[in-house]
Write an enzyme that holds these catalytic residues in place. Structure first.
Site, PDB file in Angstrom:
ATOM      1  N   MET A  29       0.843  -1.200   0.000  1.00 51.28           N
ATOM      2  CA  MET A  29       0.000   0.000   0.000  1.00 51.28           C
ATOM      3  C   MET A  29       0.882   1.256   0.000  1.00 51.28           C
ATOM      4  O   MET A  29       0.396   2.356   0.267  1.00 51.28           O
ATOM      5  CB  MET A  29      -0.945  -0.012   1.190  1.00 51.28           C
ATOM      6  CG  MET A  29      -1.907  -1.206   1.128  1.00 51.28           C
ATOM      7  SD  MET A  29      -3.450  -0.959   2.007  1.00 51.28           S
ATOM      8  CE  MET A  29      -2.884  -0.725   3.659  1.00 51.28           C
ATOM      9  N   GLY A  35      10.816  -2.638   5.795  1.00 47.38           N
ATOM     10  CA  GLY A  35      10.049  -3.897   5.787  1.00 47.38           C
ATOM     11  C   GLY A  35       9.668  -4.278   4.367  1.00 47.38           C
ATOM     12  O   GLY A  35       9.895  -5.410   3.913  1.00 47.38           O
ATOM     13  N   HIS A  36       9.089  -3.300   3.637  1.00 39.47           N
ATOM     14  CA  HIS A  36       8.756  -3.539   2.228  1.00 39.47           C
ATOM     15  C   HIS A  36      10.029  -3.875   1.441  1.00 39.47           C
ATOM     16  O   HIS A  36      10.040  -4.774   0.611  1.00 39.47           O
ATOM     17  CB  HIS A  36       8.140  -2.282   1.594  1.00 39.47           C
ATOM     18  CG  HIS A  36       6.857  -1.828   2.223  1.00 39.47           C
ATOM     19  ND1 HIS A  36       6.750  -0.666   2.932  1.00 39.47           N
ATOM     20  CD2 HIS A  36       5.612  -2.376   2.211  1.00 39.47           C
ATOM     21  CE1 HIS A  36       5.513  -0.495   3.348  1.00 39.47           C
ATOM     22  NE2 HIS A  36       4.791  -1.522   2.926  1.00 39.47           N
TER      23      HIS A  36
HETATM   24  P1  AMP Z   1       1.470  -2.942   3.400  1.00 38.78           P
HETATM   25  O1  AMP Z   1       2.034  -1.889   2.513  1.00 38.78           O
HETATM   26  O2  AMP Z   1       1.399  -2.545   4.833  1.00 38.78           O
HETATM   27  O3  AMP Z   1       0.205  -3.541   2.869  1.00 38.78           O
HETATM   28  O4  AMP Z   1       2.539  -4.138   3.371  1.00 38.78           O
HETATM   29  C1  AMP Z   1       2.956  -4.741   2.188  1.00 38.78           C
HETATM   30  C2  AMP Z   1       3.766  -5.971   2.524  1.00 38.78           C
HETATM   31  O5  AMP Z   1       4.907  -5.609   3.305  1.00 38.78           O
HETATM   32  C3  AMP Z   1       2.974  -7.006   3.340  1.00 38.78           C
HETATM   33  O6  AMP Z   1       3.292  -8.311   2.901  1.00 38.78           O
HETATM   34  C4  AMP Z   1       3.474  -6.752   4.742  1.00 38.78           C
HETATM   35  O7  AMP Z   1       3.389  -7.885   5.584  1.00 38.78           O
HETATM   36  C5  AMP Z   1       4.930  -6.401   4.482  1.00 38.78           C
HETATM   37  N1  AMP Z   1       5.462  -5.638   5.612  1.00 38.78           N
HETATM   38  C6  AMP Z   1       4.968  -4.487   6.128  1.00 38.78           C
HETATM   39  N2  AMP Z   1       5.684  -4.112   7.202  1.00 38.78           N
HETATM   40  C7  AMP Z   1       6.650  -5.047   7.378  1.00 38.78           C
HETATM   41  C8  AMP Z   1       7.718  -5.241   8.327  1.00 38.78           C
HETATM   42  N3  AMP Z   1       7.936  -4.369   9.321  1.00 38.78           N
HETATM   43  N4  AMP Z   1       8.489  -6.318   8.191  1.00 38.78           N
HETATM   44  C9  AMP Z   1       8.278  -7.219   7.184  1.00 38.78           C
HETATM   45  N5  AMP Z   1       7.307  -7.094   6.260  1.00 38.78           N
HETATM   46  C10 AMP Z   1       6.507  -6.033   6.351  1.00 38.78           C
END
Ligand code: AMP
Length: 283
Positions: A29, A35-36
């Site tokens: 998103m 993390g991403h």
């Molecule tokens: P989001 O943008 O929050 O929908 O996350 C996109 C992807 O990044 C999803 O698979 C999340 O689980 C992963 N993600 C987000 N934050 C982290 C983090 N701190 N560590 C590992 N993966 C993450």
């Protein structure tokens, strides 16, 4: 890097790659952080082509939730992705993905009733529907997800299995800030005081993991109580849930199993929802 906004353009672009080239896909998103990037780096190291999507998915937010205020910075994200060597950034408009007459939901039952699914009714239907659509549009060989959203990962695995999707899923451990707070696009919305308080989440999980592993305390109620007491020491935090469930079925357990347990927490600080977890076993 190509920035593509239309499904038809993305499909055309994908046709230009050799049939034999492997495609890695990371749905996000946006408002990207380390993390991403750990998912993206993994995909780049394992595939010929890496595609990242940035789409703040409206149907996974409840009416009272933060769809409108969810952080966005496409310019910064684009520069970052370009510098990492991502091949395609797919950033569609809402109407491109969900036209007015959109009427289909992909639902994974049972697993979506607990934890975040209990507090956010319909959330995981929104997640599985968008991920299914993106899988259909991109047809990746491997898709990468973070263990930070452990329930999401488990639900998407189940969807992939139940619907015989031809995609391999890989997961990456939680990436944390220096003080241990799990990285999240929402962290930016915390006040300075809230940011400091949020750190208790990781500390509580860390101590509870040590208590399980080193002191062999396998009673979920005792561990939940330990986490609760620690988190409650920060008065600004509202606890949504503290749950200990099996990793495969997300069911409540009587005894912590070192190979099949998810300890998951969701809280609110400054009106910002934060989640964190640790797992015992493999996902
Ligand atoms: P989001 O943008 O929050 O929908 O996350 C996109 C992807 O990044 C999803 O698979 C999340 O689980 C992963 N993600 C987000 N934050 C982290 C983090 N701190 N560590 C590992 N993966 C993450």
């Amino acid at each position: 890097m190509k920035l593509i906004r239309k499904i038809s353009d993305l499909r055309e672009s994908l046709k230009t790659y050799d049939d034999k080239s492997s495609t890695g896909f990371i749905p996000t998103m946006g408002f990207l952080h380390e993390g991403h990037l750990s998912l993206i780096k993994k995909s780049i190291s394992e595939n010929d082509v890496t595609i990242v999507s940035i789409f703040v998915n409206p149907i996974q937010f409840g009416p009272e939730e933060d769809f409108g205020t969810y952080p966005r910075d496409l310019k910064k994200d684009t520069i970052l992705l370009e510098s990492f060597g991502v091949d395609i950034l797919f950033h569609p408009e809402k109407e491109e993905i969900f036209p007015e007459n959109f009427n289909t939901t992909v639902k994974v039952s049972e697993l979506d009733n607990v934890l975040c699914g209990a507090s956010r009714p319909g959330h995981f239907d929104g997640v599985t529907t968008i991920v299914m659509k993106l899988f259909n549009i991109i047809d990746p060989d491997i898709a990468y997800f973070g263990q930070k959203d452990a329930q999401q990962l488990i639900i998407i695995k189940k969807m992939t299995m139940d619907l015989n999707l031809d995609v391999k899923l890989k997961s990456i451990p939680v990436v944390r800030e220096k003080d241990g707070l799990a990285m999240s696009s929402r962290n930016i919305r915390l006040s300075e005081k809230g940011r400091k308080s949020a750190n208790i989440l990781n500390r509580a999980l860390k101590i509870s993991k040590e208590t399980i592993v080193n002191n062999k305390v396998f009673d979920p109620d005792l561990i939940k109580e330990l986490i609760r007491k620690m988190i409650e020491s920060e008065k600004s935090i509202i606890i949504d849930y503290i749950e200990i469930v099996s990793l495969d079925l997300l069911e409540k357990i009587k005894k912590i199993d070192m190979n099949n347990t998810l300890v998951a927490v969701a809280i609110n600080i400054d009106g910002v929802r934060l989640i964190d977890n640790f797992i015992l076993g493999d996902i």
